[in-house]
Write an enzyme that holds these catalytic residues in place. Sequence first.
Site, mmCIF file in Angstrom:
data_model
loop_
_atom_site.group_PDB
_atom_site.id
_atom_site.type_symbol
_atom_site.label_atom_id
_atom_site.label_comp_id
_atom_site.label_asym_id
_atom_site.label_seq_id
_atom_site.Cartn_x
_atom_site.Cartn_y
_atom_site.Cartn_z
ATOM 1 N N PHE A 157 -1.988 23.199 42.113
ATOM 2 C CA PHE A 157 -1.605 21.789 42.009
ATOM 3 C C PHE A 157 -1.032 21.247 43.308
ATOM 4 O O PHE A 157 -0.133 20.423 43.308
ATOM 5 C CB PHE A 157 -0.646 21.568 40.824
ATOM 6 N N LEU A 206 -4.040 23.216 27.156
ATOM 7 C CA LEU A 206 -5.436 23.385 27.573
ATOM 8 C C LEU A 206 -5.796 22.396 28.661
ATOM 9 O O LEU A 206 -5.446 21.224 28.571
ATOM 10 C CB LEU A 206 -6.365 23.148 26.375
ATOM 11 N N CYS A 226 -4.300 12.900 29.888
ATOM 12 C CA CYS A 226 -2.995 13.514 29.592
ATOM 13 C C CYS A 226 -1.892 13.159 30.582
ATOM 14 O O CYS A 226 -0.880 12.578 30.197
ATOM 15 C CB CYS A 226 -3.164 15.030 29.538
ATOM 16 N N ARG A 228 -11.722 9.128 31.205
ATOM 17 C CA ARG A 228 -10.493 8.436 30.821
ATOM 18 C C ARG A 228 -9.481 8.448 31.973
ATOM 19 O O ARG A 228 -9.202 9.484 32.546
ATOM 20 C CB ARG A 228 -9.884 9.072 29.570
ATOM 21 N N LYS A 282 -0.711 9.431 30.796
ATOM 22 C CA LYS A 282 -0.174 9.014 29.486
ATOM 23 C C LYS A 282 1.158 9.722 29.200
ATOM 24 O O LYS A 282 2.103 9.107 28.724
ATOM 25 C CB LYS A 282 -1.219 9.370 28.416
HETATM 26 C C1 UGA Z 1 -3.534 18.683 31.854
HETATM 27 C C2 UGA Z 1 -2.687 19.945 31.980
HETATM 28 O O1 UGA Z 1 -3.045 20.639 33.176
HETATM 29 C C3 UGA Z 1 -2.890 20.875 30.781
HETATM 30 O O2 UGA Z 1 -2.034 22.000 30.885
HETATM 31 C C4 UGA Z 1 -2.561 20.102 29.510
HETATM 32 O O3 UGA Z 1 -2.748 20.883 28.342
HETATM 33 C C5 UGA Z 1 -3.468 18.881 29.429
HETATM 34 O O4 UGA Z 1 -3.242 18.052 30.596
HETATM 35 C C6 UGA Z 1 -3.126 18.135 28.172
HETATM 36 O O5 UGA Z 1 -1.988 17.631 28.058
HETATM 37 O O6 UGA Z 1 -3.926 18.123 27.224
HETATM 38 P P1 UGA Z 1 -6.105 18.059 32.300
HETATM 39 O O7 UGA Z 1 -5.793 16.672 31.852
HETATM 40 O O8 UGA Z 1 -7.355 18.720 31.818
HETATM 41 O O9 UGA Z 1 -4.905 19.068 31.904
HETATM 42 O O10 UGA Z 1 -6.179 17.977 33.879
HETATM 43 P P2 UGA Z 1 -5.528 18.741 35.112
HETATM 44 O O11 UGA Z 1 -6.357 19.887 35.507
HETATM 45 O O12 UGA Z 1 -4.091 18.974 34.864
HETATM 46 O O13 UGA Z 1 -5.663 17.608 36.248
HETATM 47 C C7 UGA Z 1 -4.987 16.360 36.085
HETATM 48 C C8 UGA Z 1 -5.239 15.445 37.257
HETATM 49 O O14 UGA Z 1 -4.529 15.895 38.409
HETATM 50 C C9 UGA Z 1 -6.695 15.316 37.673
HETATM 51 O O15 UGA Z 1 -6.976 13.967 37.958
HETATM 52 C C10 UGA Z 1 -6.785 16.180 38.917
HETATM 53 O O16 UGA Z 1 -7.805 15.792 39.798
HETATM 54 C C11 UGA Z 1 -5.412 15.938 39.516
HETATM 55 N N1 UGA Z 1 -5.003 17.015 40.424
HETATM 56 C C12 UGA Z 1 -4.752 18.264 39.933
HETATM 57 C C13 UGA Z 1 -4.859 16.762 41.779
HETATM 58 O O17 UGA Z 1 -5.091 15.622 42.256
HETATM 59 N N2 UGA Z 1 -4.459 17.771 42.598
HETATM 60 C C14 UGA Z 1 -4.192 19.021 42.144
HETATM 61 O O18 UGA Z 1 -3.819 19.884 42.952
HETATM 62 C C15 UGA Z 1 -4.357 19.271 40.777
#
Ligand code: UGA
Length: 431
Positions: free
Chosen positions: A250, A154, A261, A329, A264
């Site tokens: 991404f 998620l 997530c 976080r 960590k």
């Molecule tokens: C992430 C995963 O995408 C989920 O599939 C997973 O279930 C979840 O962790 C978890 O382990 O519980 P989330 O932490 O909600 O989900 O955030 P993401 O949407 O993955 O973004 C993570 C980070 O990457 C954010 O800081 C976002 O700004 C950054 N990001 C993402 C970028 O800098 N560029 C991108 O193109 C995409």
Amino acid sequence: MSTIAVVGGGYVGLTTAACFARLGHDVACGELDAEKVARLNKGEVPVLEEGLPELVAEGLAARRLSFVVGAANAVRNAEFVFLCVQTPPGADGDADLSILEAAVREIAPILRPGSVVINKSTVPVGTATFVERVLGEVGVPAGSIGVASNPEFLREGTAVRDFLEPNRVVIGCQDTGVAVRVSELYRSLRAPILVTDAASAELIKYASNAFLATKVSFINEIANLCEAVSADVREVALGIGYDPRIGFEFLHPGPGFGGSCLPKDVAALLHTSGAAGYDFRLLAAVADVNAFQHGRIVDKVRASLPAGLSGARVALWGLTFKANTDDLRDSPALGVASTLMADGAEVRAYDPVSGERALDWVAGLDVAADPYDACTDADVIVVLTEWDEFRWLDFERVGGLMRSRRIVDARNLLDPAAMRKRGFAYVGLGR
Ligand code: UGA
């Protein structure tokens, strides 16, 4: 329909409980915080998650969903027990399983014979075996309780949709009969269901997040290279994204990946690799690049100011780790704010949902009521979270309020040409 207990009322636990209730199961969610339980039973959802309040309300009204204090009260009649407790990073980056272990010890005497305990929390490889061992230690006869791993994928902000429309469901379990019973819970979702051994399921979760983190660090490196060779990272991302083996998602450069997530899980997987005697060099580089990217944003802000950071007034737009969540976080924005302040800047920040709460993380941060308030008398604006509302501001008004028109757009949210036309010195990432 099945009787399900969910242990833990955090964002994964709440989403899991509410979504299983939506699928028609009877769900009791056990949470330690009595006040939170009382609020949840009134339908008050403490996290910002699209569609979740509606699902909680629906589940409560249909009496398929209830919230109770403590794990034991939730599991009494359950056929399936989902562990959705926190697994915070320990001192060496490995996940700390003490909360999970305490939950298993608490529920063990109450579990119904034939029930199944399922790890949904992100847990290190070997945790299903660990749960079996703890159950054995407290006298649960071997084989009387099934144990499985069923990692969640998620994303915060779209968690409900991700649960109800998953691209896959992974069930890790040695016992095929138990795996089939767990898979039945998801039958109406029509998603591919992958049954693996428990260790593989546990690793799938870490490998997914590590791969996503790798994509982010990769595009951040490409953006930095674009600056050196005068290319545009958005064109490059588009050009490579058309290849279905790469894909478009991404590939947005930013201040580095954050949240509860990815950072960590990257650290935990590095720890797992090290403990297994394997040097995971690529992942170590992914973490390094991420740390470097935070500093790079600060460097851009410093370079944009003729007199440097000391005494400069910096307006920050966005504090959450990404848009459409209230989660702070491990938010890169907070790291950037702290460094700017340590280097002598006066920082005034605005976030649409989590401004005041940021004070718990960055002492002395000046929190503004709206984006205009944040940039009044500022020398530079730094966009740190891609909230939509920042796109549609009155930039004439913004510029008029500032001491000088400068903007560092760490999310490439704004149109450089439009900003420059309005007299802003615009700095983006990789373009
Ligand atoms: C992430 C995963 O995408 C989920 O599939 C997973 O279930 C979840 O962790 C978890 O382990 O519980 P989330 O932490 O909600 O989900 O955030 P993401 O949407 O993955 O973004 C993570 C980070 O990457 C954010 O800081 C976002 O700004 C950054 N990001 C993402 C970028 O800098 N560029 C991108 O193109 C995409």
